[in-house]
Design a protein around this motif. Structure first.
Motif, PDB file in Angstrom:
ATOM      1  N   ILE A 100       0.842  -1.194   0.000  1.00 13.81           N
ATOM      2  CA  ILE A 100       0.000   0.000   0.000  1.00 13.81           C
ATOM      3  C   ILE A 100       0.877   1.243   0.000  1.00 13.81           C
ATOM      4  CG2 ILE A 100      -1.680   1.365   1.299  1.00 13.81           C
ATOM      5  CD1 ILE A 100      -2.852  -1.189   2.387  1.00 13.81           C
ATOM      6  N   ASP A 101       1.839   1.276   0.899  1.00 12.20           N
ATOM      7  CA  ASP A 101       2.641   2.471   1.131  1.00 12.20           C
ATOM      8  C   ASP A 101       3.832   2.543   0.185  1.00 12.20           C
ATOM      9  OD1 ASP A 101       3.498   4.767   2.961  1.00 12.20           O
ATOM     10  OD2 ASP A 101       5.228   3.426   3.089  1.00 12.20           O
ATOM     11  N   HIS A 102       4.143   3.750  -0.266  1.00 13.55           N
ATOM     12  CA  HIS A 102       5.250   3.957  -1.202  1.00 13.55           C
ATOM     13  C   HIS A 102       6.583   3.537  -0.587  1.00 13.55           C
ATOM     14  CE1 HIS A 102       7.523   5.876  -4.440  1.00 13.55           C
ATOM     15  NE2 HIS A 102       8.252   6.475  -3.523  1.00 13.55           N
ATOM     16  N   GLY A 103       6.808   3.897   0.675  1.00  9.47           N
ATOM     17  CA  GLY A 103       8.064   3.554   1.314  1.00  9.47           C
ATOM     18  C   GLY A 103       8.239   2.062   1.498  1.00  9.47           C
ATOM     19  N   HIS A 104       7.159   1.374   1.827  1.00 12.56           N
ATOM     20  CA  HIS A 104       7.221  -0.079   2.005  1.00 12.56           C
ATOM     21  C   HIS A 104       7.636  -0.760   0.702  1.00 12.56           C
ATOM     22  CE1 HIS A 104       4.942  -4.042   3.044  1.00 12.56           C
ATOM     23  NE2 HIS A 104       6.195  -4.121   3.415  1.00 12.56           N
ATOM     24  N   ALA A 105       7.255  -0.170  -0.421  1.00 14.38           N
ATOM     25  CA  ALA A 105       7.560  -0.771  -1.723  1.00 14.38           C
ATOM     26  C   ALA A 105       9.040  -0.730  -2.056  1.00 14.38           C
ATOM     27  CB  ALA A 105       6.762  -0.071  -2.820  1.00 14.38           C
ATOM     28  N   HIS A 106       9.841  -0.009  -1.262  1.00 12.61           N
ATOM     29  CA  HIS A 106      11.283  -0.016  -1.472  1.00 12.61           C
ATOM     30  C   HIS A 106      11.929  -1.275  -0.902  1.00 12.61           C
ATOM     31  CE1 HIS A 106      11.393   4.692  -1.769  1.00 12.61           C
ATOM     32  NE2 HIS A 106      10.772   4.103  -2.781  1.00 12.61           N
ATOM     33  N   GLN A 107      11.169  -2.068  -0.183  1.00  9.03           N
ATOM     34  CA  GLN A 107      11.678  -3.304   0.398  1.00  9.03           C
ATOM     35  C   GLN A 107      11.379  -4.468  -0.559  1.00  9.03           C
ATOM     36  OE1 GLN A 107      10.225  -3.917   4.409  1.00  9.03           O
ATOM     37  NE2 GLN A 107      10.262  -1.723   4.856  1.00  9.03           N
ATOM     38  N   TYR A 108      12.426  -5.035  -1.110  1.00 10.22           N
ATOM     39  CA  TYR A 108      12.238  -6.140  -2.055  1.00 10.22           C
ATOM     40  C   TYR A 108      12.092  -7.489  -1.359  1.00 10.22           C
ATOM     41  CZ  TYR A 108      13.602  -2.744  -5.566  1.00 10.22           C
ATOM     42  OH  TYR A 108      13.646  -1.635  -6.377  1.00 10.22           O
TER      43      TYR A 108
ATOM     44  N   LEU B 105       3.254  -8.677   2.821  1.00  7.56           N
ATOM     45  CA  LEU B 105       2.588  -7.906   1.778  1.00  7.56           C
ATOM     46  C   LEU B 105       1.108  -7.835   2.151  1.00  7.56           C
ATOM     47  CD1 LEU B 105       4.186  -9.291  -1.530  1.00  7.56           C
ATOM     48  CD2 LEU B 105       4.608  -7.057  -0.465  1.00  7.56           C
ATOM     49  N   TRP B 106       0.415  -6.887   1.580  1.00 10.66           N
ATOM     50  CA  TRP B 106      -1.026  -6.781   1.813  1.00 10.66           C
ATOM     51  C   TRP B 106      -1.790  -7.616   0.794  1.00 10.66           C
ATOM     52  CZ3 TRP B 106      -3.567  -4.237   5.697  1.00 10.66           C
ATOM     53  CH2 TRP B 106      -2.792  -3.391   6.512  1.00 10.66           C
ATOM     54  N   HIS B 107      -2.768  -8.361   1.266  1.00  6.39           N
ATOM     55  CA  HIS B 107      -3.695  -9.056   0.380  1.00  6.39           C
ATOM     56  C   HIS B 107      -5.086  -8.595   0.758  1.00  6.39           C
ATOM     57  CE1 HIS B 107      -5.159 -13.015  -1.681  1.00  6.39           C
ATOM     58  NE2 HIS B 107      -5.351 -11.945  -2.414  1.00  6.39           N
ATOM     59  N   ASN B 108      -5.658  -7.793  -0.110  1.00  6.03           N
ATOM     60  CA  ASN B 108      -6.942  -7.148   0.176  1.00  6.03           C
ATOM     61  C   ASN B 108      -6.823  -6.343   1.467  1.00  6.03           C
ATOM     62  OD1 ASN B 108      -8.022  -8.271  -2.180  1.00  6.03           O
ATOM     63  ND2 ASN B 108      -8.577 -10.149  -1.106  1.00  6.03           N
ATOM     64  N   GLY B 109      -7.559  -6.690   2.508  1.00  8.16           N
ATOM     65  CA  GLY B 109      -7.555  -5.877   3.716  1.00  8.16           C
ATOM     66  C   GLY B 109      -6.702  -6.402   4.843  1.00  8.16           C
ATOM     67  N   ALA B 110      -5.811  -7.342   4.577  1.00  8.82           N
ATOM     68  CA  ALA B 110      -5.025  -7.933   5.657  1.00  8.82           C
ATOM     69  C   ALA B 110      -3.556  -8.057   5.263  1.00  8.82           C
ATOM     70  CB  ALA B 110      -5.585  -9.307   6.016  1.00  8.82           C
TER      71      ALA B 110
ATOM     72  N   VAL C 178      12.746 -14.554   0.003  1.00  9.67           N
ATOM     73  CA  VAL C 178      11.673 -14.480  -0.984  1.00  9.67           C
ATOM     74  C   VAL C 178      11.658 -13.080  -1.585  1.00  9.67           C
ATOM     75  CG1 VAL C 178       9.199 -14.677  -1.387  1.00  9.67           C
ATOM     76  CG2 VAL C 178      10.308 -16.191   0.271  1.00  9.67           C
ATOM     77  N   TYR C 179      11.874 -13.013  -2.888  1.00  5.54           N
ATOM     78  CA  TYR C 179      11.911 -11.729  -3.608  1.00  5.54           C
ATOM     79  C   TYR C 179      10.490 -11.349  -3.985  1.00  5.54           C
ATOM     80  CZ  TYR C 179      14.081  -8.320  -6.865  1.00  5.54           C
ATOM     81  OH  TYR C 179      14.508  -7.198  -7.519  1.00  5.54           O
ATOM     82  N   ALA C 180      10.020 -10.214  -3.471  1.00  6.39           N
ATOM     83  CA  ALA C 180       8.618  -9.830  -3.649  1.00  6.39           C
ATOM     84  C   ALA C 180       8.186  -9.750  -5.115  1.00  6.39           C
ATOM     85  CB  ALA C 180       8.345  -8.504  -2.946  1.00  6.39           C
ATOM     86  N   PRO C 181       8.993  -9.217  -6.041  1.00  8.64           N
ATOM     87  CA  PRO C 181       8.551  -9.200  -7.435  1.00  8.64           C
ATOM     88  C   PRO C 181       8.186 -10.580  -7.974  1.00  8.64           C
ATOM     89  CG  PRO C 181      10.364  -7.676  -7.179  1.00  8.64           C
ATOM     90  CD  PRO C 181      10.239  -8.421  -5.875  1.00  8.64           C
ATOM     91  N   ASP C 182       8.819 -11.638  -7.452  1.00 10.95           N
ATOM     92  CA  ASP C 182       8.458 -12.992  -7.878  1.00 10.95           C
ATOM     93  C   ASP C 182       7.056 -13.358  -7.395  1.00 10.95           C
ATOM     94  OD1 ASP C 182      10.921 -13.271  -9.078  1.00 10.95           O
ATOM     95  OD2 ASP C 182      11.812 -14.369  -7.409  1.00 10.95           O
ATOM     96  N   LEU C 183       6.698 -12.908  -6.184  1.00 13.38           N
ATOM     97  CA  LEU C 183       5.355 -13.171  -5.669  1.00 13.38           C
ATOM     98  C   LEU C 183       4.306 -12.427  -6.491  1.00 13.38           C
ATOM     99  CD1 LEU C 183       5.992 -12.900  -1.809  1.00 13.38           C
ATOM    100  CD2 LEU C 183       5.903 -14.964  -3.219  1.00 13.38           C
ATOM    101  N   LEU C 184       4.622 -11.194  -6.886  1.00 10.94           N
ATOM    102  CA  LEU C 184       3.685 -10.410  -7.695  1.00 10.94           C
ATOM    103  C   LEU C 184       3.476 -11.079  -9.054  1.00 10.94           C
ATOM    104  CD1 LEU C 184       5.016  -6.805  -6.958  1.00 10.94           C
ATOM    105  CD2 LEU C 184       3.349  -8.149  -5.673  1.00 10.94           C
ATOM    106  N   GLU C 185       4.557 -11.557  -9.646  1.00  9.24           N
ATOM    107  CA  GLU C 185       4.465 -12.242 -10.930  1.00  9.24           C
ATOM    108  C   GLU C 185       3.568 -13.468 -10.831  1.00  9.24           C
ATOM    109  OE1 GLU C 185       7.467 -15.240 -13.007  1.00  9.24           O
ATOM    110  OE2 GLU C 185       8.157 -13.153 -13.197  1.00  9.24           O
ATOM    111  N   ARG C 186       3.783 -14.269  -9.792  1.00  6.63           N
ATOM    112  CA  ARG C 186       3.008 -15.498  -9.643  1.00  6.63           C
ATOM    113  C   ARG C 186       1.522 -15.194  -9.484  1.00  6.63           C
ATOM    114  NH1 ARG C 186       4.589 -19.093  -4.632  1.00  6.63           N
ATOM    115  NH2 ARG C 186       3.384 -17.488  -3.532  1.00  6.63           N
TER     116      ARG C 186
END
Length: 269
Positions: free
Chosen positions: A40-48, A53-58, A72-80
């Protein structure tokens, strides 16, 4: 807008608006997206390698990254999750806003071996590897659409929110990242704000290039026209859908800069 037309909607990737709180009007769920997965947060997105991570409201924990571990590299989770979403909704109309947090400073990436023989700094190797991962992600999305037989019914748009950056030791001139344009991210020269907008859709998007300036405010009315929905009247964007189909009559902006005088007195005061 598109959900009212029966579309399934998701934003998977960096959101970057508002605090880390589900009860705020800037949350994706309050903006028409029925699924949200990422930051959600811009600063949090700097952490790879985030611990959650947020999934809907949790918050969804990533235990393997606890205590600063880089497992675990977050971009891999987003891709999946993005590829899963496409598969889950292949039989119905869908809108996927996929916003990976690469390439971005810091140039953190699991593997830079493809550039091991280059005499570049670690930051430049990391940036190049991030760009390569993004390129591969686009390819995987295209492959998934083709594998599901959706390429004839889908329009794919690829763009960036700014020009090349020079942060964290990255040298954009090494990659000729802005071509003939001057300036980088955070500059108001064209190199900082002018980026490609690539559209793909076999038999739906004509091949070629256009010199029509298309600010990102045009994306919403373009999607509205493509999806058969009425575009909101209170946005500055103009639909580029006719241009994608090859029509020379696509509306153009008379100017690309807007001015609002915040200090102007109300009429009659």
């Amino acid at each position: 807008m598109l959900r009212a037309r029966g579309y399934r909607t998701a934003v998977i990737g960096k959101w970057g608006f508002g605090p880390e709180d589900t009860g705020q009007e800037g949350h994706p769920a309050a903006r028409g997206f029925e699924e949200f997965y990422s930051y959600i947060d811009h600063g949090h997105a700097h952490q790879y390698y985030p611990e959650y991570l947020w999934h809907n409201g949790a918050r969804e924990p990533i235990p393997a990254n606890a205590g600063g571990a880089k497992a675990v590299y977050a971009p891999d989770l987003l891709e999946r999750r993005a590829l899963e979403f496409i598969g889950e909704h292949a039989a119905e109309p869908f809108l996927l806003l996929l916003t990976p947090n690469v390439p971005h400073a810091p140039s953190d990436v699991p593997d830079t071996s493809a550039y091991a023989d280059r005499s570049w700094t670690a930051a430049n190797k990391g940036h190049a590897a991030q760009v390569s991962r993004f390129d591969a992600l686009v390819g995987k999305v295209v492959d998934r659409l083709r594998a599901l037989g959706l390429e004839q019914d889908t329009v794919l748009l690829v763009t960036s929110d700014n020009g090349p950056h020079e942060e964290g030791g990255v040298n954009p001139d090494l990659f000729d990242a802005n071509g003939p344009l001057r300036g980088y991210k955070r500059n108001l020269y064209e190199g900082g704000v002018r980026v490609p907008l690539i559209a793909w859709g076999p038999n739906r998007v004509r091949q070629g290039t256009s010199d029509r300036p298309t600010p990102l405010t045009d994306v919403l009315p373009t999607l509205a026209e493509l999806g058969g929905a009425p575009a909101p009247a209170d946005v500055d964007g103009l639909s580029a859908a006719p241009l994608l189909a090859g029509s020379p009559d696509s509306a153009r902006h008379g100017h690309l800069y807007w001015f609002r005088d915040e200090w102007a007195s109300p009429a009659g005061s």
